[in-house]
Design a protein around this motif. Structure first.
Motif, PDB file in Angstrom:
ATOM      1  N   UNK A 276       2.093  -0.418  -0.280  1.00 48.12           N
ATOM      2  CA  UNK A 276       1.687  -1.756   0.148  1.00 48.12           C
ATOM      3  C   UNK A 276       2.842  -2.758  -0.009  1.00 48.12           C
ATOM      4  N   UNK A 277       3.580  -2.634  -1.106  1.00 44.13           N
ATOM      5  CA  UNK A 277       4.680  -3.564  -1.357  1.00 44.13           C
ATOM      6  C   UNK A 277       5.796  -3.396  -0.327  1.00 44.13           C
ATOM      7  N   UNK A 278       5.907  -2.208   0.236  1.00 40.83           N
ATOM      8  CA  UNK A 278       6.982  -1.946   1.190  1.00 40.83           C
ATOM      9  C   UNK A 278       6.665  -2.338   2.616  1.00 40.83           C
ATOM     10  N   UNK A 279       5.464  -2.811   2.868  1.00 36.81           N
ATOM     11  CA  UNK A 279       5.071  -3.197   4.221  1.00 36.81           C
ATOM     12  C   UNK A 279       6.068  -4.208   4.798  1.00 36.81           C
ATOM     13  N   UNK A 280       6.497  -4.054   6.060  1.00 33.87           N
ATOM     14  CA  UNK A 280       5.955  -3.177   7.109  1.00 33.87           C
ATOM     15  C   UNK A 280       6.624  -1.807   7.212  1.00 33.87           C
TER      16      UNK A 280
END
Length: 322
Positions: A276-280
């Motif tokens: 989630x933290x790496x989105x997108x």
């Protein structure tokens, strides 16, 4: 000299196809495999259908730096199994596996120890090796993973045309040796501090399936005689069909959900938070599975930019809906 049969297993094809059949996604981490039982069952099939004793099972897979992981070491210790490893490249794709299979098909046929070869693969690149083995007087049968509709999954039309026959693995064999990975309980996502997120790479025993050839995308039943009655239903290469925007969106949603579910089944809370933290940004193994699986569903070898962006957006919708 006594005649023998031999089985050549492309593990990348076998496991990604089995995963697709069971979970709808080609991600290998979405399944658990009883390798001892599976290889034993495949050995019985080859010996029964060929009428010849099995010389050996050749198991081809890829590993980081070409070094076997614990799962592969366990396979190598099984009776009459020879482990042959390629490498996993920096892009996550396997390297050298097809070459090893092709060299063995040709070399073993010239050595004259094997009369019947069973090739468990769907790769178009092995067609020439099959034809060379046949030129040495060896019979080569393609052994394929059945799809959920009991058709050969992801096998090149050229490979099937060159082979002496086609067999499908009995679905019951896969049902008792390959199971879906149970999804762990996932805690609510934790807040992360600012900074560059790091996403754990795929497990070392996971090989990201290579991008399929145009023929490999097809699910087909060629005009060949097979030993599986259900495979005699019509056939032919899957063709690209016109879809409405709503139908295309539904296909993208289905692929995205299945891919995420297969990944989440073995993901820890920490890995989910990092995702989630790496989105997108989507990890390479997940992104490749999304595109390969959508390509297969649509019958499109080349996906448009809008299709690529669309299925990635649907992937994040699936993540957020958990």
């Amino acid at each position: 000299m006594r005649s023998h049969s031999a089985l050549y297993v492309d593990a990348g094809y076998l496991l990604s196809s089995a995963a697709t059949r069971l979970t709808g996604s080609s991600l290998r981490r979405g399944i658990e495999v009883n390798y001892t039982a599976l290889i034993s069952a495949l050995t019985e099939v080859v010996q029964r259908d060929s009428g010849l004793p099995l010389l050996r099972v050749y198991w081809y897979d890829a590993a980081r730096d070409g070094k076997a992981n614990p799962v592969q070491e366990g396979i190598a210790l099984l009776p009459n199994v020879k482990l042959r490893l390629g490498r996993i490249g920096v892009d996550g794709e396997q390297k050298g596996v097809d070459l090893r299979i092709g060299l063995d098909l040709v070399g073993h046929s010239r050595a004259g120890r094997i009369d019947v070869m069973y090739l468990l693969s769907g790769d178009d690149d092995l067609t020439e090796a099959v034809e060379e083995a046949q030129a040495q007087g060896v019979q080569v049968t393609v052994l394929a993973v059945p799809s959920s509709s009991v058709r050969p999954h992801g096998v090149s039309r050229h490979l099937l045309y060159s082979a002496d026959g086609l067999d499908l693995i009995d679905p019951a064999v896969l049902d008792r040796t390959v199971t879906s990975t149970s999804a762990p309980a996932i805690d609510p996502p934790a807040k992360t501090s600012a900074g560059e997120p790091s996403v754990d790479p795929a497990p070392i025993d996971e090989v990201v399936p290579p991008r399929p050839s145009p023929a490999g995308v097809a699910r087909l039943v060629p005009p060949l005689t097979t030993r599986t009655a259900a495979s005699h239903e019509g056939g032919g290469q899957v063709q690209s069909v016109s879809r409405t925007p709503a139908e295309l969106a539904e296909n993208m949603t289905s692929v995205a959900r299945k891919t995420y579910s297969a990944w989440a089944a073995t993901a820890s809370t920490e890995q989910l938070n990092e995702l989630r933290a790496g989105r997108p940004a989507i990890p390479r193994d997940l992104d490749r599975a999304l595109l390969v699986d959508l390509s297969g569903v649509l019958g499109e070898f080349e996906l448009s930019d809008s299709m690529r962006f669309g299925v990635r957006a649907k992937f994040w919708e699936a993540v957020n809906n958990v």
